[in-house]
Design a protein around this motif. Structure first.
Motif, mmCIF file in Angstrom:
data_model
loop_
_atom_site.group_PDB
_atom_site.id
_atom_site.type_symbol
_atom_site.label_atom_id
_atom_site.label_comp_id
_atom_site.label_asym_id
_atom_site.label_seq_id
_atom_site.Cartn_x
_atom_site.Cartn_y
_atom_site.Cartn_z
ATOM 1 N N PHE A 118 0.804 -1.227 0.000
ATOM 2 C CA PHE A 118 0.000 0.000 0.000
ATOM 3 C C PHE A 118 0.837 1.278 0.000
ATOM 4 O O PHE A 118 0.287 2.364 -0.106
ATOM 5 N N CYS A 119 2.173 1.163 0.109
ATOM 6 C CA CYS A 119 2.970 2.385 0.307
ATOM 7 C C CYS A 119 2.891 3.355 -0.871
ATOM 8 O O CYS A 119 2.984 4.566 -0.689
ATOM 9 N N GLU A 120 2.672 2.856 -2.088
ATOM 10 C CA GLU A 120 2.523 3.770 -3.230
ATOM 11 C C GLU A 120 1.141 4.429 -3.248
ATOM 12 O O GLU A 120 0.924 5.379 -3.989
ATOM 13 N N PRO A 163 3.379 -10.143 -2.360
ATOM 14 C CA PRO A 163 3.169 -9.236 -1.227
ATOM 15 C C PRO A 163 4.503 -8.784 -0.621
ATOM 16 O O PRO A 163 5.358 -9.613 -0.314
ATOM 17 N N SER A 164 4.649 -7.455 -0.460
ATOM 18 C CA SER A 164 5.948 -6.920 -0.037
ATOM 19 C C SER A 164 5.894 -6.139 1.258
ATOM 20 O O SER A 164 6.861 -5.482 1.630
ATOM 21 N N GLY A 165 4.767 -6.199 1.976
ATOM 22 C CA GLY A 165 4.596 -5.310 3.120
ATOM 23 C C GLY A 165 5.134 -5.812 4.453
ATOM 24 O O GLY A 165 5.128 -5.076 5.440
ATOM 25 N N ALA A 198 18.420 1.124 3.270
ATOM 26 C CA ALA A 198 18.644 2.400 2.595
ATOM 27 C C ALA A 198 18.827 2.208 1.085
ATOM 28 O O ALA A 198 18.788 3.171 0.322
ATOM 29 N N TYR A 199 19.009 0.961 0.671
ATOM 30 C CA TYR A 199 19.154 0.674 -0.762
ATOM 31 C C TYR A 199 17.851 0.870 -1.553
ATOM 32 O O TYR A 199 17.855 0.780 -2.772
ATOM 33 N N TYR A 200 16.722 1.098 -0.847
ATOM 34 C CA TYR A 200 15.461 1.343 -1.558
ATOM 35 C C TYR A 200 15.296 2.810 -1.947
ATOM 36 O O TYR A 200 14.278 3.168 -2.540
ATOM 37 N N PHE A 203 14.186 3.783 -5.537
ATOM 38 C CA PHE A 203 12.855 3.222 -5.833
ATOM 39 C C PHE A 203 11.769 4.169 -5.328
ATOM 40 O O PHE A 203 10.753 4.374 -5.981
ATOM 41 N N ARG A 204 12.004 4.745 -4.155
ATOM 42 C CA ARG A 204 10.963 5.600 -3.574
ATOM 43 C C ARG A 204 10.780 6.873 -4.390
ATOM 44 O O ARG A 204 9.703 7.474 -4.359
ATOM 45 N N ASP A 205 11.799 7.260 -5.161
ATOM 46 C CA ASP A 205 11.639 8.368 -6.131
ATOM 47 C C ASP A 205 10.731 7.924 -7.269
ATOM 48 O O ASP A 205 9.793 8.621 -7.628
ATOM 49 N N ASP A 215 9.942 5.660 9.682
ATOM 50 C CA ASP A 215 10.573 4.740 8.729
ATOM 51 C C ASP A 215 9.820 3.422 8.776
ATOM 52 O O ASP A 215 8.745 3.350 9.369
ATOM 53 N N ARG A 216 10.387 2.391 8.163
ATOM 54 C CA ARG A 216 9.652 1.123 8.093
ATOM 55 C C ARG A 216 10.193 0.067 9.059
ATOM 56 O O ARG A 216 9.964 -1.120 8.885
ATOM 57 N N ARG A 217 10.929 0.522 10.084
ATOM 58 C CA ARG A 217 11.608 -0.458 10.936
ATOM 59 C C ARG A 217 10.681 -1.266 11.844
ATOM 60 O O ARG A 217 11.113 -2.256 12.430
ATOM 61 N N VAL A 269 15.468 -13.314 -5.577
ATOM 62 C CA VAL A 269 16.172 -12.208 -4.918
ATOM 63 C C VAL A 269 15.804 -10.926 -5.654
ATOM 64 O O VAL A 269 15.560 -10.947 -6.859
ATOM 65 N N TYR A 270 15.743 -9.836 -4.907
ATOM 66 C CA TYR A 270 15.440 -8.543 -5.515
ATOM 67 C C TYR A 270 16.713 -7.688 -5.510
ATOM 68 O O TYR A 270 17.178 -7.276 -4.469
ATOM 69 N N ASN A 271 17.273 -7.530 -6.693
ATOM 70 C CA ASN A 271 18.451 -6.690 -6.913
ATOM 71 C C ASN A 271 17.918 -5.242 -6.986
ATOM 72 O O ASN A 271 17.547 -4.772 -8.037
ATOM 73 N N VAL A 272 17.875 -4.580 -5.831
ATOM 74 C CA VAL A 272 17.052 -3.371 -5.675
ATOM 75 C C VAL A 272 17.631 -2.118 -6.336
ATOM 76 O O VAL A 272 18.771 -2.109 -6.812
ATOM 77 N N SER A 273 16.812 -1.072 -6.279
ATOM 78 C CA SER A 273 17.115 0.189 -6.957
ATOM 79 C C SER A 273 18.505 0.745 -6.629
ATOM 80 O O SER A 273 19.250 1.132 -7.527
ATOM 81 N N THR A 311 15.401 -7.721 -11.446
ATOM 82 C CA THR A 311 16.480 -6.758 -11.656
ATOM 83 C C THR A 311 16.186 -5.739 -12.755
ATOM 84 O O THR A 311 15.612 -6.072 -13.790
ATOM 85 N N TYR A 312 16.592 -4.494 -12.475
ATOM 86 C CA TYR A 312 16.484 -3.418 -13.463
ATOM 87 C C TYR A 312 17.527 -3.601 -14.570
ATOM 88 O O TYR A 312 17.485 -2.921 -15.582
ATOM 89 N N HIS A 313 18.487 -4.499 -14.348
ATOM 90 C CA HIS A 313 19.516 -4.786 -15.356
ATOM 91 C C HIS A 313 19.037 -5.795 -16.406
ATOM 92 O O HIS A 313 19.796 -6.128 -17.319
HETATM 93 C C1 PBG Z 1 7.052 -1.666 -1.635
HETATM 94 C C2 PBG Z 1 8.349 -2.012 -2.264
HETATM 95 C C3 PBG Z 1 9.607 -1.389 -2.130
HETATM 96 C C4 PBG Z 1 10.471 -2.025 -3.023
HETATM 97 C C5 PBG Z 1 9.734 -3.027 -3.652
HETATM 98 N N1 PBG Z 1 8.440 -3.015 -3.153
HETATM 99 C C6 PBG Z 1 10.030 -0.222 -1.344
HETATM 100 C C7 PBG Z 1 10.005 -0.203 0.107
HETATM 101 O O1 PBG Z 1 9.767 -1.204 0.782
HETATM 102 O O2 PBG Z 1 10.213 0.897 0.612
HETATM 103 C C8 PBG Z 1 11.923 -1.680 -3.249
HETATM 104 C C9 PBG Z 1 12.432 -1.971 -4.612
HETATM 105 C C10 PBG Z 1 13.700 -1.288 -4.982
HETATM 106 O O3 PBG Z 1 14.338 -0.572 -4.187
HETATM 107 O O4 PBG Z 1 14.093 -1.473 -6.136
HETATM 108 N N2 PBG Z 1 6.865 -2.115 -0.363
#
Ligand code: PBG
Ligand code: ZN
Length: 324
Positions: A118-120, A163-165, A198-200, A203-205, A215-217, A269-273, A311-313
């Motif tokens: 739901f964060c978006e 689901p990513s929450g 902090a690697y996200y 993505f949040r942009d 924060d999401r801790r 695995v999610y190779n994040v932003s 991956t974005y790659h």
């Molecule tokens: C939403 C979500 C996030 C990412 C994927 N799904 C961001 C977050 O949890 O803040 C991160 C993906 C990325 O950094 O590429 N919950």
């Protein structure tokens, strides 16, 4: 000297014969960000090569992906309006429902996964409904809404939900909600071990999903915890997840291997932003051989235990793999 490792490294054919880990275009899932409108393709400053796109542009992009051999995408929605609960995410006419319908009708052969969160969609940017006293996400009310969101995606024709929450009990609640609505064959790929990272940042942009306070801790994991990382994924397996995930990837190679060794389920695995942008910016600065560093990184995920790499790659790596 009896053992000479180099004996097997001299001939390049023998080197190939003995290669233990292989990367393939079939390993990739490519993230795409959907927005309303027509002909919109806006590059994200912090992520060169990544765009917010209107649905027509996403449909065109799928043509490019298929040409490269990429058959799997994961969709994120950027709604026009946000509110306290993230209504757009639970609406049959919301941005993501619309995107699923149009993409699946234009590309029935594209495997479409959706990020379920739901964060978006919330005006406060947290991953669910807020508890006013705790000032963080109310776990159990959010579970009901996640099930609603899942059924909306399922009805729109999605192939898999992710689901990513990081809510407790989310896989059980989703499985129950989907089964009751007649979607017992829809797989769930859980972001089962997701760290507060902090690697996200970039993505949040692109997803316009930064929390407006805090924060999401209180829901995402502490990066320091190894036992808990395994327990989180094992719990989701018991709740009925079909595929598990470790996220981020690069700083968590040990966790990828730990989770892999503690489950028989496939692992994503999610190779994040932030991981993507670090390589991109280093390439722009001229300090690394981008293609080689990228391929070494992706291969590393496979070696660590990944079956699926988000991956974005993906496009750039596919071009190199297709060249052989
Ligand atoms: C939403 C979500 C996030 C990412 C994927 N799904 C961001 C977050 O949890 O803040 C991160 C993906 C990325 O950094 O590429 N919950
Ligand atoms: Zn979220």
């Amino acid at each position: 000297m009896f053992t000479r490792f180099r004996r097997k490294r001299i001939n390049p054919v023998l080197r190939d014969l003995l290669q233990e880990t292989h990367l393939s275009v079939n390993d990739f899932m490519y993230p795409l960000f959907a927005k309303s409108g027509q002909g919109i393709k806006v590059e994200v400053k912090s992520m060169p090569g990544v765009f917010q796109m209107s649905i027509d542009e996403i449909i065109k992009e799928c043509d490019v992906l298929k040409t490269l051999g990429i058959k799997s995408i994961i969709l994120f929605g950027i709604p026009d309006t946000k509110d306290s609960v993230g209504s757009d995410a639970m609406c049959d006419h919301g941005i993501i429902a619309q995107t699923i319908k149009e993409v699946k009708s234009a590309h029935p052969d594209m495997f479409v996964t959706t990020d379920l969160c739901f964060c978006e969609y919330t005006d406060h940017g947290h991953c669910g409904v807020l508890d006013p006293v705790l000032e963080t996400v109310d776990n159990d009310i959010t579970l009901d809404n996640l099930a609603r969101q899942a059924v909306v995606h399922a009805k729109a024709g999605v192939d898999m939900i992710a689901p990513s929450g990081m809510m407790d009990g989310m896989i059980y609640a989703l499985r129950k909600g989907l089964d009751e609505a007649g979607f017992s064959n829809l797989p769930i790929m859980s972001y089962s071990t997701k760290f507060s990272s902090a690697y996200y940042g970039p993505f949040r942009d692109v997803a316009e999903s930064s929390p407006s306070f805090g924060d999401r801790r209180s829901y995402q994991m502490n990066p320091a915890n190894r036992n808990e990382a395994i327990a989180e994924s094992v719990a989701d397996e018991k709740e009925g997840a079909d595929i598990l995930m470790v996220k981020p990837a690069l700083a968590y190679m040990d966790i990828i291997r730990d989770v892999k060794n503690n489950t028989t389920l496939p692992l994503a695995v999610y190779n994040v932003s932030g991981e993507y942008s670090m390589l991109k910016m280093a390439a722009i600065a001229g300090v690394i051989d981008y293609d080689k560093v990228m391929m070494e990184t992706l291969l590393g995920f496979k070696r660590a235990g990944a079956d699926i790499i988000i991956t974005y790659h993906a496009k750039e790596a596919a071009i190199l793999l297709n060249k052989g």
